[in-house]
Design a protein around this motif. Structure first.
Motif, PDB file in Angstrom:
ATOM      1  N   ARG A  30      80.094  35.211  26.206  1.00  0.00           N
ATOM      2  CA  ARG A  30      80.210  34.726  24.575  1.00  0.00           C
ATOM      3  C   ARG A  30      80.934  36.683  24.390  1.00  0.00           C
ATOM      4  O   ARG A  30      81.589  36.375  23.189  1.00  0.00           O
ATOM      5  CB  ARG A  30      79.111  34.170  23.971  1.00  0.00           C
ATOM      6  N   LYS A  31      79.930  36.853  24.383  1.00  0.00           N
ATOM      7  CA  LYS A  31      80.178  39.182  24.378  1.00  0.00           C
ATOM      8  C   LYS A  31      81.254  39.149  25.267  1.00  0.00           C
ATOM      9  O   LYS A  31      82.234  40.127  24.256  1.00  0.00           O
ATOM     10  CB  LYS A  31      79.000  39.147  25.309  1.00  0.00           C
ATOM     11  N   ILE A  32      81.553  38.566  26.002  1.00  0.00           N
ATOM     12  CA  ILE A  32      83.183  39.161  26.458  1.00  0.00           C
ATOM     13  C   ILE A  32      83.671  39.067  25.886  1.00  0.00           C
ATOM     14  O   ILE A  32      85.392  39.807  26.043  1.00  0.00           O
ATOM     15  CB  ILE A  32      82.931  39.032  28.337  1.00  0.00           C
ATOM     16  N   GLN A  33      83.659  37.194  25.781  1.00  0.00           N
ATOM     17  CA  GLN A  33      84.815  36.534  25.193  1.00  0.00           C
ATOM     18  C   GLN A  33      85.083  37.498  23.710  1.00  0.00           C
ATOM     19  O   GLN A  33      86.576  37.281  23.069  1.00  0.00           O
ATOM     20  CB  GLN A  33      84.583  35.479  25.116  1.00  0.00           C
ATOM     21  N   LYS A  63      80.863  27.771  17.646  1.00  0.00           N
ATOM     22  CA  LYS A  63      79.482  27.911  17.126  1.00  0.00           C
ATOM     23  C   LYS A  63      78.610  27.827  18.093  1.00  0.00           C
ATOM     24  O   LYS A  63      78.770  27.964  19.189  1.00  0.00           O
ATOM     25  CB  LYS A  63      79.551  26.555  16.340  1.00  0.00           C
ATOM     26  N   SER A  64      77.015  28.498  17.091  1.00  0.00           N
ATOM     27  CA  SER A  64      76.347  28.339  18.269  1.00  0.00           C
ATOM     28  C   SER A  64      75.912  27.249  18.929  1.00  0.00           C
ATOM     29  O   SER A  64      75.998  26.314  18.292  1.00  0.00           O
ATOM     30  CB  SER A  64      75.058  29.410  18.238  1.00  0.00           C
ATOM     31  N   ARG A  65      75.282  26.928  19.822  1.00  0.00           N
ATOM     32  CA  ARG A  65      74.779  25.738  20.561  1.00  0.00           C
ATOM     33  C   ARG A  65      73.954  24.874  19.638  1.00  0.00           C
ATOM     34  O   ARG A  65      72.949  25.823  20.298  1.00  0.00           O
ATOM     35  CB  ARG A  65      75.122  25.528  22.306  1.00  0.00           C
ATOM     36  N   PRO A  66      72.982  24.095  19.563  1.00  0.00           N
ATOM     37  CA  PRO A  66      72.222  23.664  18.702  1.00  0.00           C
ATOM     38  C   PRO A  66      70.946  23.337  20.280  1.00  0.00           C
ATOM     39  O   PRO A  66      71.051  23.349  20.808  1.00  0.00           O
ATOM     40  CB  PRO A  66      72.412  22.832  17.986  1.00  0.00           C
ATOM     41  N   SER A  67      69.701  23.586  19.964  1.00  0.00           N
ATOM     42  CA  SER A  67      69.163  23.661  20.152  1.00  0.00           C
ATOM     43  C   SER A  67      68.521  21.449  20.225  1.00  0.00           C
ATOM     44  O   SER A  67      68.136  21.330  19.982  1.00  0.00           O
ATOM     45  CB  SER A  67      67.358  24.255  20.001  1.00  0.00           C
ATOM     46  N   THR A  68      68.335  21.070  22.054  1.00  0.00           N
ATOM     47  CA  THR A  68      67.812  19.324  22.316  1.00  0.00           C
ATOM     48  C   THR A  68      66.140  20.027  22.899  1.00  0.00           C
ATOM     49  O   THR A  68      66.797  18.077  23.538  1.00  0.00           O
ATOM     50  CB  THR A  68      69.108  19.167  23.016  1.00  0.00           C
ATOM     51  N   GLU A  69      66.087  20.643  22.937  1.00  0.00           N
ATOM     52  CA  GLU A  69      64.244  21.071  23.418  1.00  0.00           C
ATOM     53  C   GLU A  69      63.372  19.301  22.928  1.00  0.00           C
ATOM     54  O   GLU A  69      63.365  19.758  21.255  1.00  0.00           O
ATOM     55  CB  GLU A  69      63.760  22.054  22.630  1.00  0.00           C
ATOM     56  N   GLY A  70      63.274  19.343  23.816  1.00  0.00           N
ATOM     57  CA  GLY A  70      62.584  17.829  23.245  1.00  0.00           C
ATOM     58  C   GLY A  70      63.149  16.179  23.001  1.00  0.00           C
ATOM     59  O   GLY A  70      62.666  15.341  23.149  1.00  0.00           O
ATOM     60  N   THR A  85      64.436  20.442  28.168  1.00  0.00           N
ATOM     61  CA  THR A  85      64.603  21.463  27.995  1.00  0.00           C
ATOM     62  C   THR A  85      65.117  22.387  27.719  1.00  0.00           C
ATOM     63  O   THR A  85      65.191  23.963  27.185  1.00  0.00           O
ATOM     64  CB  THR A  85      63.204  21.878  29.432  1.00  0.00           C
ATOM     65  N   ASN A  86      66.864  21.826  26.799  1.00  0.00           N
ATOM     66  CA  ASN A  86      67.836  22.984  26.348  1.00  0.00           C
ATOM     67  C   ASN A  86      67.056  23.828  25.912  1.00  0.00           C
ATOM     68  O   ASN A  86      66.907  23.323  24.596  1.00  0.00           O
ATOM     69  CB  ASN A  86      68.863  21.699  26.727  1.00  0.00           C
ATOM     70  N   LYS A  87      67.210  25.356  25.194  1.00  0.00           N
ATOM     71  CA  LYS A  87      66.587  25.568  24.112  1.00  0.00           C
ATOM     72  C   LYS A  87      67.992  26.081  23.153  1.00  0.00           C
ATOM     73  O   LYS A  87      67.893  26.503  22.138  1.00  0.00           O
ATOM     74  CB  LYS A  87      66.052  27.477  24.327  1.00  0.00           C
ATOM     75  N   GLY A  88      69.109  26.006  23.509  1.00  0.00           N
ATOM     76  CA  GLY A  88      70.270  26.205  22.903  1.00  0.00           C
ATOM     77  C   GLY A  88      71.341  27.979  23.218  1.00  0.00           C
ATOM     78  O   GLY A  88      70.867  28.223  23.996  1.00  0.00           O
ATOM     79  N   SER A  89      71.757  28.157  22.285  1.00  0.00           N
ATOM     80  CA  SER A  89      72.241  29.465  22.279  1.00  0.00           C
ATOM     81  C   SER A  89      72.319  30.218  21.346  1.00  0.00           C
ATOM     82  O   SER A  89      71.645  30.204  20.171  1.00  0.00           O
ATOM     83  CB  SER A  89      74.045  29.754  23.053  1.00  0.00           C
ATOM     84  N   GLN A  90      71.379  31.252  21.315  1.00  0.00           N
ATOM     85  CA  GLN A  90      71.774  32.891  20.251  1.00  0.00           C
ATOM     86  C   GLN A  90      70.499  32.088  19.583  1.00  0.00           C
ATOM     87  O   GLN A  90      69.631  31.580  19.121  1.00  0.00           O
ATOM     88  CB  GLN A  90      72.410  32.850  19.897  1.00  0.00           C
TER      89      GLN A  90
END
Length: 90
Positions: A30-33, A63-70, A85-90
C-alpha cells in the motif's frame, strides 16, 4: 538472507538475485502504491472500457480493510466453522 535463482527468457536462462522480503501485499505494498500514484498524479488513466478518463491524482485512495476478528468463518465446503483472527489493515 541469501541468493536465489530466477528463470528468465521463456525459461532458458537464470539470474541470481538477493532474496529479500516480498512486498506484494498488505501495508508494505500500500505504501509503494501510494508513492507510485503520487509520482504519476498528473497522468491520465482511462476507465470503463476506455470510454472515460481521469487524472491519476483524482482517484480516491483505497479504504483500509476492517477487522473481522472474532467473527465466525465457514470452512471445509460449509461443514465447519472457526473464529476469524483477521485484524484488518492499519
Amino acid at each position: 538472507m541469501g541468493k536465489i535463482k530466477v528463470r528468465t527468457g521463456r525459461g532458458t536462462g537464470t539470474v541470481e538475485v538477493e532474496d529479500g522480503a516480498k512486498k506484494w501485499s498488505g501495508d508494505e505494498y500500500r505504501k509503494i502504491q501510494a508513492e507510485k500514484k503520487k509520482a504519476a498524479a498528473n497522468r491520465m488513466v482511462h476507465t470503463g472500457r476506455g470510454t472515460g478518463s481521469r487524472k491519476l491524482g483524482d482517484i480516491p485512495d483505497p479504504k483500509s480493510r476492517p477487522s473481522t476478528e472474532g467473527m465466525t468463518r465457514v470452512t471445509g465446503r460449509g461443514t465447519g466453522t472457526r473464529k476469524s483472527t483477521n485484524k484488518g489493515s492499519q
